[in-house]
Design an enzyme around this catalytic site. Structure first.
Site, PDB file in Angstrom:
ATOM      1  N   ALA A   1       0.799  -1.238   0.000  1.00 29.27           N
ATOM      2  CA  ALA A   1       0.000   0.000   0.000  1.00 29.27           C
ATOM      3  C   ALA A   1       0.830   1.286   0.000  1.00 29.27           C
ATOM      4  O   ALA A   1       0.303   2.344  -0.320  1.00 29.27           O
ATOM      5  CB  ALA A   1      -0.938   0.011   1.205  1.00 29.27           C
TER       6      ALA A   1
ATOM      7  N   GLY B   1       3.741   1.549  -1.739  1.00 29.74           N
ATOM      8  CA  GLY B   1       4.536   1.595  -2.963  1.00 29.74           C
ATOM      9  C   GLY B   1       3.940   2.599  -3.935  1.00 29.74           C
ATOM     10  O   GLY B   1       2.885   3.190  -3.679  1.00 29.74           O
ATOM     11  N   ARG B   2       4.618   2.777  -5.075  1.00 29.39           N
ATOM     12  CA  ARG B   2       4.128   3.743  -6.075  1.00 29.39           C
ATOM     13  C   ARG B   2       2.712   3.396  -6.519  1.00 29.39           C
ATOM     14  O   ARG B   2       1.831   4.239  -6.560  1.00 29.39           O
ATOM     15  CB  ARG B   2       5.075   3.767  -7.292  1.00 29.39           C
ATOM     16  CG  ARG B   2       6.339   4.551  -7.045  1.00 29.39           C
ATOM     17  CD  ARG B   2       7.323   4.322  -8.153  1.00 29.39           C
ATOM     18  NE  ARG B   2       7.751   2.925  -8.173  1.00 29.39           N
ATOM     19  CZ  ARG B   2       8.996   2.517  -8.250  1.00 29.39           C
ATOM     20  NH1 ARG B   2       9.957   3.395  -8.354  1.00 29.39           N
ATOM     21  NH2 ARG B   2       9.319   1.239  -8.250  1.00 29.39           N
TER      22      ARG B   2
ATOM     23  N   GLU C   1       1.597  -3.492   4.373  1.00 28.60           N
ATOM     24  CA  GLU C   1       2.992  -3.422   3.937  1.00 28.60           C
ATOM     25  C   GLU C   1       3.716  -4.596   4.579  1.00 28.60           C
ATOM     26  O   GLU C   1       3.135  -5.326   5.379  1.00 28.60           O
ATOM     27  CB  GLU C   1       3.633  -2.093   4.376  1.00 28.60           C
ATOM     28  CG  GLU C   1       3.607  -1.009   3.311  1.00 28.60           C
ATOM     29  CD  GLU C   1       4.432  -1.354   2.066  1.00 28.60           C
ATOM     30  OE1 GLU C   1       5.442  -2.075   2.210  1.00 28.60           O
ATOM     31  OE2 GLU C   1       4.068  -0.921   0.964  1.00 28.60           O
TER      32      GLU C   1
ATOM     33  N   THR D   1       1.393  -7.508  -9.608  1.00 24.03           N
ATOM     34  CA  THR D   1       2.847  -7.698  -9.588  1.00 24.03           C
ATOM     35  C   THR D   1       3.316  -8.379 -10.873  1.00 24.03           C
ATOM     36  O   THR D   1       2.632  -9.261 -11.389  1.00 24.03           O
ATOM     37  CB  THR D   1       3.216  -8.596  -8.377  1.00 24.03           C
ATOM     38  OG1 THR D   1       2.662  -8.010  -7.211  1.00 24.03           O
ATOM     39  CG2 THR D   1       4.717  -8.744  -8.222  1.00 24.03           C
ATOM     40  N   THR D   2       4.477  -7.972 -11.370  1.00 25.20           N
ATOM     41  CA  THR D   2       5.070  -8.641 -12.534  1.00 25.20           C
ATOM     42  C   THR D   2       6.434  -9.205 -12.135  1.00 25.20           C
ATOM     43  O   THR D   2       6.899  -8.994 -11.014  1.00 25.20           O
ATOM     44  CB  THR D   2       5.251  -7.669 -13.714  1.00 25.20           C
ATOM     45  OG1 THR D   2       6.155  -6.626 -13.319  1.00 25.20           O
ATOM     46  CG2 THR D   2       3.928  -7.064 -14.139  1.00 25.20           C
TER      47      THR D   2
ATOM     48  N   ALA E   1      -2.970  -9.824 -14.427  1.00 24.71           N
ATOM     49  CA  ALA E   1      -2.738  -9.069 -15.664  1.00 24.71           C
ATOM     50  C   ALA E   1      -1.443  -8.277 -15.514  1.00 24.71           C
ATOM     51  O   ALA E   1      -1.178  -7.701 -14.461  1.00 24.71           O
ATOM     52  CB  ALA E   1      -3.904  -8.117 -15.939  1.00 24.71           C
TER      53      ALA E   1
ATOM     54  N   ASN F   1      -0.894  -5.702 -17.101  1.00 23.77           N
ATOM     55  CA  ASN F   1      -1.237  -4.283 -17.274  1.00 23.77           C
ATOM     56  C   ASN F   1      -2.746  -4.145 -17.114  1.00 23.77           C
ATOM     57  O   ASN F   1      -3.519  -4.784 -17.837  1.00 23.77           O
ATOM     58  CB  ASN F   1      -0.795  -3.827 -18.668  1.00 23.77           C
ATOM     59  CG  ASN F   1      -0.884  -2.320 -18.816  1.00 23.77           C
ATOM     60  OD1 ASN F   1      -1.899  -1.723 -18.492  1.00 23.77           O
ATOM     61  ND2 ASN F   1       0.177  -1.715 -19.306  1.00 23.77           N
TER      62      ASN F   1
ATOM     63  N   HIS G   1      10.206   2.361 -20.012  1.00 25.23           N
ATOM     64  CA  HIS G   1       9.716   2.568 -18.640  1.00 25.23           C
ATOM     65  C   HIS G   1      10.730   3.404 -17.851  1.00 25.23           C
ATOM     66  O   HIS G   1      11.889   3.517 -18.239  1.00 25.23           O
ATOM     67  CB  HIS G   1       9.524   1.228 -17.909  1.00 25.23           C
ATOM     68  CG  HIS G   1       8.252   0.537 -18.289  1.00 25.23           C
ATOM     69  ND1 HIS G   1       8.155  -0.290 -19.379  1.00 25.23           N
ATOM     70  CD2 HIS G   1       7.019   0.562 -17.718  1.00 25.23           C
ATOM     71  CE1 HIS G   1       6.920  -0.754 -19.472  1.00 25.23           C
ATOM     72  NE2 HIS G   1       6.201  -0.259 -18.484  1.00 25.23           N
TER      73      HIS G   1
ATOM     74  N   LYS H   1      12.426   0.711 -12.822  1.00 25.06           N
ATOM     75  CA  LYS H   1      11.847  -0.611 -13.120  1.00 25.06           C
ATOM     76  C   LYS H   1      12.959  -1.664 -13.095  1.00 25.06           C
ATOM     77  O   LYS H   1      14.015  -1.481 -13.695  1.00 25.06           O
ATOM     78  CB  LYS H   1      11.149  -0.590 -14.490  1.00 25.06           C
ATOM     79  CG  LYS H   1      10.419  -1.886 -14.774  1.00 25.06           C
ATOM     80  CD  LYS H   1       9.352  -1.734 -15.831  1.00 25.06           C
ATOM     81  CE  LYS H   1       8.676  -3.048 -16.149  1.00 25.06           C
ATOM     82  NZ  LYS H   1       7.920  -3.590 -15.001  1.00 25.06           N
TER      83      LYS H   1
HETATM   84  P1  NAP Z   1       7.183  -0.302  -5.533  1.00 22.77           P
HETATM   85  O1  NAP Z   1       6.999   1.178  -5.489  1.00 22.77           O
HETATM   86  O2  NAP Z   1       8.540  -0.881  -5.250  1.00 22.77           O
HETATM   87  O3  NAP Z   1       6.088  -0.928  -4.556  1.00 22.77           O
HETATM   88  C1  NAP Z   1       6.123  -2.224  -4.068  1.00 22.77           C
HETATM   89  C2  NAP Z   1       5.621  -2.123  -2.650  1.00 22.77           C
HETATM   90  O4  NAP Z   1       5.396  -3.433  -2.103  1.00 22.77           O
HETATM   91  C3  NAP Z   1       6.630  -1.415  -1.728  1.00 22.77           C
HETATM   92  O5  NAP Z   1       5.944  -0.489  -0.942  1.00 22.77           O
HETATM   93  C4  NAP Z   1       7.165  -2.578  -0.907  1.00 22.77           C
HETATM   94  O6  NAP Z   1       7.644  -2.145   0.349  1.00 22.77           O
HETATM   95  C5  NAP Z   1       5.921  -3.421  -0.783  1.00 22.77           C
HETATM   96  N1  NAP Z   1       6.160  -4.776  -0.262  1.00 22.77           N
HETATM   97  C6  NAP Z   1       7.260  -5.543  -0.347  1.00 22.77           C
HETATM   98  N2  NAP Z   1       7.066  -6.715   0.288  1.00 22.77           N
HETATM   99  C7  NAP Z   1       5.795  -6.680   0.787  1.00 22.77           C
HETATM  100  C8  NAP Z   1       5.000  -7.576   1.584  1.00 22.77           C
HETATM  101  N3  NAP Z   1       5.507  -8.752   1.992  1.00 22.77           N
HETATM  102  N4  NAP Z   1       3.733  -7.231   1.914  1.00 22.77           N
HETATM  103  C9  NAP Z   1       3.232  -6.054   1.512  1.00 22.77           C
HETATM  104  N5  NAP Z   1       3.946  -5.121   0.816  1.00 22.77           N
HETATM  105  C10 NAP Z   1       5.209  -5.450   0.443  1.00 22.77           C
HETATM  106  O7  NAP Z   1       6.734  -0.878  -6.950  1.00 22.77           O
HETATM  107  P2  NAP Z   1       5.515  -0.413  -7.882  1.00 22.77           P
HETATM  108  O8  NAP Z   1       6.028   0.466  -8.939  1.00 22.77           O
HETATM  109  O9  NAP Z   1       4.356   0.022  -7.049  1.00 22.77           O
HETATM  110  O10 NAP Z   1       5.159  -1.793  -8.581  1.00 22.77           O
HETATM  111  C11 NAP Z   1       4.816  -2.947  -7.834  1.00 22.77           C
HETATM  112  C12 NAP Z   1       4.618  -4.106  -8.820  1.00 22.77           C
HETATM  113  O11 NAP Z   1       3.510  -3.813  -9.663  1.00 22.77           O
HETATM  114  C13 NAP Z   1       5.804  -4.357  -9.761  1.00 22.77           C
HETATM  115  O12 NAP Z   1       5.922  -5.753  -9.975  1.00 22.77           O
HETATM  116  C14 NAP Z   1       5.389  -3.648 -11.047  1.00 22.77           C
HETATM  117  O13 NAP Z   1       6.022  -4.182 -12.200  1.00 22.77           O
HETATM  118  C15 NAP Z   1       3.903  -3.948 -11.021  1.00 22.77           C
HETATM  119  N6  NAP Z   1       3.065  -3.043 -11.835  1.00 22.77           N
HETATM  120  C16 NAP Z   1       2.035  -3.632 -12.481  1.00 22.77           C
HETATM  121  C17 NAP Z   1       1.146  -2.863 -13.198  1.00 22.77           C
HETATM  122  C18 NAP Z   1      -0.035  -3.541 -13.837  1.00 22.77           C
HETATM  123  O14 NAP Z   1      -0.913  -2.851 -14.427  1.00 22.77           O
HETATM  124  N7  NAP Z   1      -0.153  -4.898 -13.721  1.00 22.77           N
HETATM  125  C19 NAP Z   1       1.308  -1.456 -13.259  1.00 22.77           C
HETATM  126  C20 NAP Z   1       2.380  -0.883 -12.571  1.00 22.77           C
HETATM  127  C21 NAP Z   1       3.247  -1.686 -11.844  1.00 22.77           C
HETATM  128  P3  NAP Z   1       9.217  -1.712   0.524  1.00 22.77           P
HETATM  129  O15 NAP Z   1       9.489  -0.639  -0.477  1.00 22.77           O
HETATM  130  O16 NAP Z   1       9.291  -1.251   1.925  1.00 22.77           O
HETATM  131  O17 NAP Z   1      10.001  -2.966   0.234  1.00 22.77           O
END
Ligand code: NAP
Length: 268
Positions: free
Chosen positions: A10, A12-13, A35, A100-101, A123, A125, A156, A160
């Protein structure tokens, strides 16, 4: 009645966008914000972290503690975290939307095995426009000349960590399926030095990383005398968040199994 949704990752970006999307959508309510237990943001208000002001939902470190009051989970975190969260969902009969990807083949299999117990939407995306473009790619891949050359170019942001993007892979898989090709055999992920002429039927990938690019994908169908390009550009991550929330409200009424955004949009 609103759909009670919990967000994992929650802070994360994407997580912050999802908190905002769920909170501002009249059809949904935020049942929890999770988190990892070691996060220094535990206890903070999820709305304040997301930039929408105090909403009275604290960030917690244990999904099990809120799962009973949650109708569906949206998880955009890391492959290992998603697998652990999906297991908790399966144990509690709670549907999960996976954003997640970067899963390995083994992790993907572990994840989909859990779908015998719960509805799961996976998905690469969640944007509506991108998913429409997948349908266009399927149409184009079936209709273009047999000797067309196909390349997928994606860009990207600098943060990434996986490449090519999950979306680029999904595009390649869609094209391979439409052309009755084995994706693993015909995907070409790198070229360097004397590569020789282009092998027929390969699907080439090029990766660009830098700046704050949210996500650009262009697929080129190159034939003699003409070139078709299908392009999608995401300018704001909110497009993914809104799509994932739409998927979550759709998923709660479904039977166990694996679904994707094409199913959610009625395009499959
Ligand atoms: P991010 O900013 O690194 O966010 C990931 C978050 O998950 C961080 O806050 C991280 O915490 C947290 N986390 C790690 N381990 C966890 C756990 N055990 N329980 C709960 N939270 C945990 O990355 P993001 O850009 O948001 O992207 C996250 C994923 O979504 C990536 O795989 C990305 O490729 C994917 N994505 C998918 C789409 C789609 O449409 N499918 C779109 C955008 C992104 P910490 O930073 O403290 O480790």
């Amino acid at each position: 009645m609103t759909t009670a949704i919990a967000i994992t990752g929650a802070c994360g970006r994407m997580g912050k966008m999802l908190v905002e999307s769920v909170h501002t959508n009249k059809a949904t309510s935020l049942a929890g914000a999770l988190e990892h237990p070691g996060s220094n943001l535990i206890g903070n208000d999820a709305g304040e972290i997301a930039g929408v002001g105090r909403i009275g939902v604290p960030v917690l470190g244990d999904l099990s503690s809120i799962i009973s009051r949650t109708e569906v989970i949206i998880d955009f975190s890391t492959p290992s975290a998603t697998l652990a969260n999906a297991q908790i969902c399966a144990d509690n009969g709670t549907p999960i939307v996976v954003g997640t990807t970067g899963f390995s083949d083994e992790e993907k299999q572990q994840l989909t095995e859990l779908s015998s117990k719960i509805p799961m939407c996976i998905a690469a995306n969640y944007s509506t426009g991108l998913n429409i473009s997948l349908k266009l790619l399927e149409l184009a891949a079936k209709a273009v000349d047999e000797d067309v050359d196909i390349e997928i170019v994606e860009a990207h942001h600098r943060h990434k960590v996986d490449a090519p993007s999950g979306t680029a892979l999904a595009m390649g898989e869609t094209i391979a399926k439409a052309r009755n090709l084995d994706f693993k055999e015909f995907a070409l992920f790198a070229r360097e030095g004397i590569t020789g002429a282009r092998r027929k039927d390969t699907i080439g990938f090029s990766t660009v990383r830098g700046g704050d690019v949210v996500g650009d994908h262009t697929v080129m169908f190159m034939a003699d005398g003409e070139r078709l390009e299908v392009t999608h550009k995401a300018s704001n991550r909110m497009a993914f968040a809104h799509g994932a929330v739409r998927a979550a409200t759709w998923l709660v009424k479904k039977e166990p199994g694996v679904y994707d955004m094409q199913d959610v949009l009625g395009l499959s």
